[in-house]
Design a protein around this motif. Structure first.
Motif, PDB file in Angstrom:
ATOM      1  N   SER A 185     -23.924  81.797 -12.141  1.00 26.21           N
ATOM      2  CA  SER A 185     -23.446  82.075 -10.250  1.00 26.21           C
ATOM      3  C   SER A 185     -22.741  82.493  -9.702  1.00 26.21           C
ATOM      4  O   SER A 185     -21.975  82.500  -8.864  1.00 26.21           O
ATOM      5  N   ASP A 186     -21.397  82.984 -11.529  1.00 26.61           N
ATOM      6  CA  ASP A 186     -20.571  83.761 -10.650  1.00 26.61           C
ATOM      7  C   ASP A 186     -20.771  85.190  -9.885  1.00 26.61           C
ATOM      8  O   ASP A 186     -19.853  85.998  -9.944  1.00 26.61           O
ATOM      9  N   VAL A 187     -21.840  85.879 -10.715  1.00 29.28           N
ATOM     10  CA  VAL A 187     -22.426  86.809 -10.406  1.00 29.28           C
ATOM     11  C   VAL A 187     -23.358  86.996  -9.247  1.00 29.28           C
ATOM     12  O   VAL A 187     -22.983  87.795  -8.515  1.00 29.28           O
ATOM     13  N   VAL A 188     -23.965  86.508  -8.566  1.00 28.55           N
ATOM     14  CA  VAL A 188     -24.308  86.250  -7.511  1.00 28.55           C
ATOM     15  C   VAL A 188     -23.142  85.403  -6.293  1.00 28.55           C
ATOM     16  O   VAL A 188     -24.151  85.585  -5.004  1.00 28.55           O
ATOM     17  N   SER A 189     -22.214  85.205  -6.175  1.00 27.71           N
ATOM     18  CA  SER A 189     -21.461  84.055  -5.223  1.00 27.71           C
ATOM     19  C   SER A 189     -20.364  84.487  -5.710  1.00 27.71           C
ATOM     20  O   SER A 189     -20.031  84.943  -6.635  1.00 27.71           O
ATOM     21  N   GLY A 190     -19.423  84.308  -4.717  1.00 25.06           N
ATOM     22  CA  GLY A 190     -17.568  84.152  -5.165  1.00 25.06           C
ATOM     23  C   GLY A 190     -17.111  85.231  -4.525  1.00 25.06           C
ATOM     24  O   GLY A 190     -18.101  86.619  -3.092  1.00 25.06           O
ATOM     25  N   THR A 191     -15.712  85.794  -4.454  1.00 27.61           N
ATOM     26  CA  THR A 191     -15.157  86.915  -3.530  1.00 27.61           C
ATOM     27  C   THR A 191     -15.916  87.788  -3.459  1.00 27.61           C
ATOM     28  O   THR A 191     -15.822  88.620  -2.907  1.00 27.61           O
ATOM     29  N   ALA A 192     -15.478  88.310  -5.171  1.00 27.63           N
ATOM     30  CA  ALA A 192     -16.488  90.123  -5.351  1.00 27.63           C
ATOM     31  C   ALA A 192     -17.769  90.289  -4.972  1.00 27.63           C
ATOM     32  O   ALA A 192     -17.979  91.107  -4.284  1.00 27.63           O
ATOM     33  N   ALA A 193     -18.607  89.150  -5.057  1.00 27.11           N
ATOM     34  CA  ALA A 193     -19.647  89.061  -4.313  1.00 27.11           C
ATOM     35  C   ALA A 193     -20.022  89.111  -2.829  1.00 27.11           C
ATOM     36  O   ALA A 193     -20.801  89.914  -2.543  1.00 27.11           O
ATOM     37  N   GLU A 194     -19.254  88.592  -2.632  1.00 30.03           N
ATOM     38  CA  GLU A 194     -19.272  88.945  -0.996  1.00 30.03           C
ATOM     39  C   GLU A 194     -18.323  89.951  -0.136  1.00 30.03           C
ATOM     40  O   GLU A 194     -18.640  90.367   0.739  1.00 30.03           O
ATOM     41  N   ALA A 195     -17.933  90.841  -1.336  1.00 31.37           N
ATOM     42  CA  ALA A 195     -16.850  91.875  -0.491  1.00 31.37           C
ATOM     43  C   ALA A 195     -17.940  93.049   0.016  1.00 31.37           C
ATOM     44  O   ALA A 195     -18.706  93.377  -0.757  1.00 31.37           O
ATOM     45  N   PRO A 196     -17.653  93.393   1.154  1.00 28.88           N
ATOM     46  CA  PRO A 196     -18.418  94.711   1.664  1.00 28.88           C
ATOM     47  C   PRO A 196     -18.849  95.222   0.654  1.00 28.88           C
ATOM     48  O   PRO A 196     -17.595  95.850   0.421  1.00 28.88           O
ATOM     49  N   VAL A 197     -19.533  96.838   0.356  1.00 27.80           N
ATOM     50  CA  VAL A 197     -20.312  97.249  -0.994  1.00 27.80           C
ATOM     51  C   VAL A 197     -19.433  98.868  -0.082  1.00 27.80           C
ATOM     52  O   VAL A 197     -20.003  99.239   1.638  1.00 27.80           O
ATOM     53  N   PRO A 198     -18.437  99.349  -0.896  1.00 26.65           N
ATOM     54  CA  PRO A 198     -17.980 100.246  -0.112  1.00 26.65           C
ATOM     55  C   PRO A 198     -19.537 101.157   0.357  1.00 26.65           C
ATOM     56  O   PRO A 198     -20.593 101.700  -1.285  1.00 26.65           O
ATOM     57  N   GLY A 199     -19.390 102.132   1.269  1.00 29.34           N
ATOM     58  CA  GLY A 199     -21.021 102.927   1.161  1.00 29.34           C
ATOM     59  C   GLY A 199     -21.205 102.194   2.385  1.00 29.34           C
ATOM     60  O   GLY A 199     -22.423 103.518   2.893  1.00 29.34           O
ATOM     61  N   LEU A 200     -21.160 101.550   2.138  1.00 33.25           N
ATOM     62  CA  LEU A 200     -22.216 100.722   2.837  1.00 33.25           C
ATOM     63  C   LEU A 200     -21.788  99.577   5.232  1.00 33.25           C
ATOM     64  O   LEU A 200     -21.160  99.440   4.567  1.00 33.25           O
ATOM     65  N   ASP A 201     -22.697  99.218   5.294  1.00 29.98           N
ATOM     66  CA  ASP A 201     -22.051  98.864   6.998  1.00 29.98           C
ATOM     67  C   ASP A 201     -21.713  97.460   6.539  1.00 29.98           C
ATOM     68  O   ASP A 201     -21.752  96.570   7.716  1.00 29.98           O
ATOM     69  N   GLY A 202     -21.083  97.000   5.692  1.00 28.03           N
ATOM     70  CA  GLY A 202     -20.476  95.849   5.731  1.00 28.03           C
ATOM     71  C   GLY A 202     -21.680  94.749   4.411  1.00 28.03           C
ATOM     72  O   GLY A 202     -21.147  93.306   5.262  1.00 28.03           O
ATOM     73  N   TYR A 203     -22.737  95.254   4.352  1.00 27.41           N
ATOM     74  CA  TYR A 203     -23.143  94.588   3.576  1.00 27.41           C
ATOM     75  C   TYR A 203     -23.097  94.587   2.341  1.00 27.41           C
ATOM     76  O   TYR A 203     -22.243  95.322   1.625  1.00 27.41           O
ATOM     77  N   SER A 204     -22.792  92.615   1.330  1.00 28.29           N
ATOM     78  CA  SER A 204     -22.406  92.640   0.583  1.00 28.29           C
ATOM     79  C   SER A 204     -23.223  92.577  -0.602  1.00 28.29           C
ATOM     80  O   SER A 204     -24.417  92.339  -0.403  1.00 28.29           O
ATOM     81  N   PHE A 205     -22.757  92.179  -1.798  1.00 23.72           N
ATOM     82  CA  PHE A 205     -24.300  92.018  -3.119  1.00 23.72           C
ATOM     83  C   PHE A 205     -24.588  90.109  -2.372  1.00 23.72           C
ATOM     84  O   PHE A 205     -25.847  90.446  -3.269  1.00 23.72           O
TER      85      PHE A 205
END
Length: 295
Positions: A185-205
């Motif tokens: 769960s810590d890999v697929v959710s949480g603050t880091a997972a919700e952060a937009p991925v650099p290079g993408l238009d607001g899409y997160s992991f």
């Protein structure tokens, strides 16, 4: 003295033969001769997809052609572009198209895993249309796919569905469904997972996880392997891959073999996810196979 001269002569001949062979090796050497009327070139372009324009460029091969062409599919988000491989494939006689999906790295539109698949089909259609129109020295009947990581996932889904794809190479292909099922769960959710991925238009992991959970049937790769029955497929894996572990790639290779993909090869290299410390070995693996099976 005569014996020494003969040995030196033999050594010189051997070195000359090795140099000649290396001069024609597309991974390590430039073309022996350049066709000045139709030289290798770089063409900046945009690829249309669903009403938006995707930024890209085309490496055109040496000579008038028409040439076989490889559509390059990058991963998530696309930091490793594999442009050294694209250049080597060009030296081997292929045109290579590199582009950014919608919503990635400045391309128009919005990013999603489903859009990534649609964009690959759009890129294939674009290449074939340009070739049919006599543009860019493209042979529209000889178009292949190379994809890395999420691009490998994309190459398998797109290549299995499009029977006119000449051959498919998937490097470190990411089978998203089993990954999401087994990830903690810590890999697929949480603050880091919700952060937009650099290079993408607001899409997160986390967006990628949710989209995969909503599309398990469409995104499952093992059932797709039947689409390669009697068709050319290569999978290249790294045994030190800690992003897409080898254990998640092996079932894909087993399914491809069971489905009768032919020619088919699964190569496991001493490598990480990006084949970072063995780029020449990686290219020495992919380029000759594509020369043999994709031209």
């Amino acid at each position: 003295m005569l014996t020494s001269l003969l040995k030196l002569s033999a050594l010189a001949i051997g070195l000359s033969a090795a140099a000649a062979a290396r001069a024609q090796d597309p991974v390590h050497s430039d073309p022996v001769a350049v066709d000045r009327a139709a030289p290798p070139s770089l063409i900046e372009l945009t690829v249309p997809s669903a009403g938006h324009q995707m930024a890209g460029h085309l490496y055109t091969a040496n000579g008038p052609g028409p040439h076989p062409t490889v559509v390059m599919l990058h991963g998530f988000p696309g930091n490793e572009k594999n442009l050294d491989l694209a250049q080597a494939l060009r030296r081997a006689g292929f045109n290579t198209l590199y582009f950014h999906y919608r919503g990635a790295w400045g391309s128009g539109g919005t990013y999603s895993a489903q859009h990534v698949i649609e964009d690959a089909h759009a890129a294939l259609a674009y290449v074939r249309a340009q070739g049919a129109a006599g543009n860019y020295r493209i042979d529209p009947t000889r178009v292949s796919l190379f994809g890395h990581s999420l691009g490998g996932f994309n190459a398998i889904i797109t290549g299995s569905a499009d029977k006119d794809v000449r051959c498919t190479v998937a490097a470190a292909p990411a089978d998203l469904v089993p990954f999401v099922k087994t990830a903690t769960s810590d890999v697929v959710s949480g603050t880091a997972a919700e952060a937009p991925v650099p290079g993408l238009d607001g899409y997160s992991f986390a967006d990628l996880v949710r989209e995969t959970q909503q599309n398990t049937d469409a995104f499952s790769l093992v059932p797709r392997m039947v689409g390669f029955t009697g068709r050319a497929l290569m999978i290249v894996s790294g045994d030190k891959d800690n992003v897409v572990p080898l254990a998640t790639q092996t079932p894909l290779a087993e399914a491809a073999g069971a489905a009768g993909a032919s020619p088919f090869e699964h190569v496991v290299l001493d490598a990480d996810h990006g084949f970072s410390w063995g780029r020449f070995k990686f290219m020495d693996t992919v380029v000759p196979w594509m020369q043999k099976n994709c031209q």
